[in-house]
Design a protein around this motif. Structure first.
Motif, PDB file in Angstrom:
ATOM      1  N   ALA A  97       9.327  16.887  -4.483  1.00  0.00           N
ATOM      2  CA  ALA A  97       8.263  16.809  -5.498  1.00  0.00           C
ATOM      3  C   ALA A  97       8.364  18.038  -6.399  1.00  0.00           C
ATOM      4  CB  ALA A  97       6.899  16.726  -4.826  1.00  0.00           C
ATOM      5  N   GLY A  98       9.343  18.013  -7.286  1.00  0.00           N
ATOM      6  CA  GLY A  98       9.563  19.139  -8.194  1.00  0.00           C
ATOM      7  C   GLY A  98       9.540  18.682  -9.636  1.00  0.00           C
ATOM      8  N   GLY A  99       9.680  19.619 -10.529  1.00  0.00           N
ATOM      9  CA  GLY A  99       9.659  19.308 -11.952  1.00  0.00           C
ATOM     10  C   GLY A  99       8.563  20.076 -12.643  1.00  0.00           C
ATOM     11  N   GLU A 100       8.029  19.500 -13.709  1.00  0.00           N
ATOM     12  CA  GLU A 100       6.950  20.140 -14.463  1.00  0.00           C
ATOM     13  C   GLU A 100       5.572  19.705 -13.961  1.00  0.00           C
ATOM     14  OE1 GLU A 100       7.818  18.995 -18.466  1.00  0.00           O
ATOM     15  OE2 GLU A 100       9.710  20.091 -18.479  1.00  0.00           O
ATOM     16  N   TYR A 101       5.456  18.436 -13.618  1.00  0.00           N
ATOM     17  CA  TYR A 101       4.176  17.918 -13.137  1.00  0.00           C
ATOM     18  C   TYR A 101       4.409  16.668 -12.309  1.00  0.00           C
ATOM     19  CZ  TYR A 101       4.610  14.761 -17.163  1.00  0.00           C
ATOM     20  OH  TYR A 101       5.071  13.833 -18.077  1.00  0.00           O
ATOM     21  N   LEU A 102       3.384  16.296 -11.528  1.00  0.00           N
ATOM     22  CA  LEU A 102       3.391  15.069 -10.750  1.00  0.00           C
ATOM     23  C   LEU A 102       2.382  14.103 -11.341  1.00  0.00           C
ATOM     24  CD1 LEU A 102       3.363  16.447  -7.069  1.00  0.00           C
ATOM     25  CD2 LEU A 102       5.345  15.862  -8.496  1.00  0.00           C
ATOM     26  N   VAL A 103       2.682  12.822 -11.277  1.00  0.00           N
ATOM     27  CA  VAL A 103       1.757  11.778 -11.704  1.00  0.00           C
ATOM     28  C   VAL A 103       1.560  10.831 -10.529  1.00  0.00           C
ATOM     29  CG1 VAL A 103       1.377   9.811 -13.237  1.00  0.00           C
ATOM     30  CG2 VAL A 103       2.414  11.891 -14.136  1.00  0.00           C
ATOM     31  N   ALA A 104       0.311  10.650 -10.127  1.00  0.00           N
ATOM     32  CA  ALA A 104      -0.036   9.735  -9.040  1.00  0.00           C
ATOM     33  C   ALA A 104      -0.727   8.515  -9.626  1.00  0.00           C
ATOM     34  CB  ALA A 104      -0.953  10.425  -8.038  1.00  0.00           C
ATOM     35  N   VAL A 105      -0.197   7.346  -9.328  1.00  0.00           N
ATOM     36  CA  VAL A 105      -0.770   6.090  -9.810  1.00  0.00           C
ATOM     37  C   VAL A 105      -1.312   5.336  -8.603  1.00  0.00           C
ATOM     38  CG1 VAL A 105      -0.343   3.926 -11.034  1.00  0.00           C
ATOM     39  CG2 VAL A 105       0.889   6.011 -11.709  1.00  0.00           C
ATOM     40  N   GLY A 106      -2.640   5.197  -8.555  1.00  0.00           N
ATOM     41  CA  GLY A 106      -3.301   4.490  -7.465  1.00  0.00           C
ATOM     42  C   GLY A 106      -3.749   3.117  -7.925  1.00  0.00           C
ATOM     43  N   ARG A 107      -3.469   2.095  -7.111  1.00  0.00           N
ATOM     44  CA  ARG A 107      -3.883   0.719  -7.413  1.00  0.00           C
ATOM     45  C   ARG A 107      -4.517   0.099  -6.178  1.00  0.00           C
ATOM     46  NH1 ARG A 107      -0.209  -2.769  -7.583  1.00  0.00           N
ATOM     47  NH2 ARG A 107       1.516  -1.536  -6.830  1.00  0.00           N
ATOM     48  N   VAL A 108      -5.703  -0.457  -6.328  1.00  0.00           N
ATOM     49  CA  VAL A 108      -6.339  -1.169  -5.221  1.00  0.00           C
ATOM     50  C   VAL A 108      -5.540  -2.445  -4.992  1.00  0.00           C
ATOM     51  CG1 VAL A 108      -8.407  -2.415  -4.474  1.00  0.00           C
ATOM     52  CG2 VAL A 108      -8.628  -0.207  -5.644  1.00  0.00           C
ATOM     53  N   ILE A 109      -5.145  -2.663  -3.744  1.00  0.00           N
ATOM     54  CA  ILE A 109      -4.430  -3.895  -3.418  1.00  0.00           C
ATOM     55  C   ILE A 109      -5.288  -4.858  -2.597  1.00  0.00           C
ATOM     56  CG2 ILE A 109      -2.114  -2.951  -3.677  1.00  0.00           C
ATOM     57  CD1 ILE A 109      -1.974  -2.576  -0.663  1.00  0.00           C
ATOM     58  N   LYS A 110      -6.361  -4.335  -2.001  1.00  0.00           N
ATOM     59  CA  LYS A 110      -7.259  -5.195  -1.226  1.00  0.00           C
ATOM     60  C   LYS A 110      -8.658  -4.600  -1.204  1.00  0.00           C
ATOM     61  CE  LYS A 110      -8.459  -8.472   1.640  1.00  0.00           C
ATOM     62  NZ  LYS A 110      -9.008  -9.664   1.063  1.00  0.00           N
ATOM     63  N   PRO A 111      -9.544  -5.098  -2.070  1.00  0.00           N
ATOM     64  CA  PRO A 111     -10.935  -4.654  -1.987  1.00  0.00           C
ATOM     65  C   PRO A 111     -11.694  -5.515  -0.974  1.00  0.00           C
ATOM     66  CG  PRO A 111     -10.677  -6.068  -3.893  1.00  0.00           C
ATOM     67  CD  PRO A 111      -9.316  -5.964  -3.221  1.00  0.00           C
ATOM     68  N   GLY A 112     -12.684  -4.931  -0.354  1.00  0.00           N
ATOM     69  CA  GLY A 112     -13.529  -5.669   0.573  1.00  0.00           C
ATOM     70  C   GLY A 112     -14.994  -5.446   0.237  1.00  0.00           C
ATOM     71  N   ARG A 113     -15.881  -5.873   1.126  1.00  0.00           N
ATOM     72  CA  ARG A 113     -17.316  -5.684   0.893  1.00  0.00           C
ATOM     73  C   ARG A 113     -17.699  -4.218   0.960  1.00  0.00           C
ATOM     74  NH1 ARG A 113     -20.475  -8.409   5.185  1.00  0.00           N
ATOM     75  NH2 ARG A 113     -18.660  -7.713   6.334  1.00  0.00           N
ATOM     76  N   ASN A 114     -17.081  -3.465   1.895  1.00  0.00           N
ATOM     77  CA  ASN A 114     -17.469  -2.080   2.141  1.00  0.00           C
ATOM     78  C   ASN A 114     -16.336  -1.075   1.985  1.00  0.00           C
ATOM     79  OD1 ASN A 114     -20.067  -2.925   2.937  1.00  0.00           O
ATOM     80  ND2 ASN A 114     -19.281  -3.426   4.958  1.00  0.00           N
ATOM     81  N   GLN A 115     -15.139  -1.544   1.711  1.00  0.00           N
ATOM     82  CA  GLN A 115     -14.004  -0.633   1.635  1.00  0.00           C
ATOM     83  C   GLN A 115     -12.902  -1.237   0.776  1.00  0.00           C
ATOM     84  OE1 GLN A 115     -13.168  -0.155   5.797  1.00  0.00           O
ATOM     85  NE2 GLN A 115     -11.669  -1.791   5.835  1.00  0.00           N
ATOM     86  N   ALA A 116     -11.876  -0.411   0.510  1.00  0.00           N
ATOM     87  CA  ALA A 116     -10.733  -0.868  -0.276  1.00  0.00           C
ATOM     88  C   ALA A 116      -9.471  -0.203   0.243  1.00  0.00           C
ATOM     89  CB  ALA A 116     -10.928  -0.524  -1.747  1.00  0.00           C
ATOM     90  N   LEU A 117      -8.358  -0.910   0.133  1.00  0.00           N
ATOM     91  CA  LEU A 117      -7.042  -0.376   0.449  1.00  0.00           C
ATOM     92  C   LEU A 117      -6.289  -0.192  -0.867  1.00  0.00           C
ATOM     93  CD1 LEU A 117      -4.823   0.385   2.517  1.00  0.00           C
ATOM     94  CD2 LEU A 117      -4.127  -2.038   2.444  1.00  0.00           C
ATOM     95  N   SER A 118      -5.771   1.004  -1.090  1.00  0.00           N
ATOM     96  CA  SER A 118      -5.032   1.316  -2.315  1.00  0.00           C
ATOM     97  C   SER A 118      -3.598   1.688  -1.989  1.00  0.00           C
ATOM     98  CB  SER A 118      -5.678   2.499  -3.061  1.00  0.00           C
ATOM     99  OG  SER A 118      -7.001   2.207  -3.418  1.00  0.00           O
ATOM    100  N   LEU A 119      -2.700   1.299  -2.873  1.00  0.00           N
ATOM    101  CA  LEU A 119      -1.300   1.713  -2.832  1.00  0.00           C
ATOM    102  C   LEU A 119      -1.128   2.798  -3.884  1.00  0.00           C
ATOM    103  CD1 LEU A 119       1.723   1.332  -2.058  1.00  0.00           C
ATOM    104  CD2 LEU A 119       1.838  -0.345  -3.910  1.00  0.00           C
ATOM    105  N   VAL A 120      -0.471   3.895  -3.523  1.00  0.00           N
ATOM    106  CA  VAL A 120      -0.277   5.001  -4.460  1.00  0.00           C
ATOM    107  C   VAL A 120       1.215   5.322  -4.547  1.00  0.00           C
ATOM    108  CG1 VAL A 120      -0.850   7.397  -5.023  1.00  0.00           C
ATOM    109  CG2 VAL A 120      -2.538   5.957  -3.851  1.00  0.00           C
ATOM    110  N   GLU A 121       1.670   5.528  -5.771  1.00  0.00           N
ATOM    111  CA  GLU A 121       3.026   6.003  -6.025  1.00  0.00           C
ATOM    112  C   GLU A 121       2.914   7.330  -6.765  1.00  0.00           C
ATOM    113  OE1 GLU A 121       5.820   2.159  -6.546  1.00  0.00           O
ATOM    114  OE2 GLU A 121       4.403   2.506  -8.180  1.00  0.00           O
TER     115      GLU A 121
END
Length: 149
Positions: A97-121
């Motif tokens: 994880a080097g360079g000038e900056y990092l970019v994290a992209v989070g996407r919900v892949i499964k929302p529920g009534r009380n919680q959510a699962l997200s995939l992050v790259e």
């Protein structure tokens, strides 16, 4: 790709405010690049203090960025008067994880009534190049925020 609808008006401002109120957000020097329902993009300038060798970001910091980006994506789908808390996350380091900056992209892949699962790259960025350096999942739970009125 699944398209989500926000559960409350003003979700973007609420998500930004929630993140910016966290001391760790300021300590890591994070910036909110974009938010939309079920998605958040967070950037972090790489400074010497975040590295283990003066060049590459320490793995625990990468994990914290992953946690925050996944939680931010989940936050965009909360109901009125709610925030999020992390139930768990896992990080898979794929490259330095080097360079000038990092970019994290989070996407919900499964929302529920009380919680959510997200995939992050997470991408390591230098000049015009961008390479995947980590990926993982974040499980977030909706929590009622204290009434501030």
């Amino acid at each position: 790709m699944t398209v989500f609808e926000a559960r409350q008006t003003g979700y973007a401002d609420l998500t930004r405010g929630f993140l910016q109120s966290m001391p760790v957000f300021r300590t890591l020097g994070l910036d909110i690049a974009s938010v939309s329902p079920g998605r958040a993009e967070i950037s972090m300038t790489i400074t010497t203090g975040l590295t283990f060798d003066g060049t590459h970001v320490q793995g625990g910091i990468v994990g914290a960025l992953l946690d925050i980006a996944g939680g931010a994506a989940a936050m965009t789908l909360t109901g009125e008067g709610h925030g999020i808390a992390t139930l768990g996350f896992e990080t898979h380091h794929l490259a330095p994880a080097g360079g000038e900056y990092l970019v994290a992209v989070g996407r919900v892949i499964k929302p529920g009534r009380n919680q959510a699962l997200s995939l992050v790259e997470i991408f390591a960025c230098h000049d015009a190049s961008r390479s995947l350096c980590a990926t993982g999942h974040v499980t977030s739970r909706w929590i009622a925020l204290p009434d501030r009125g």
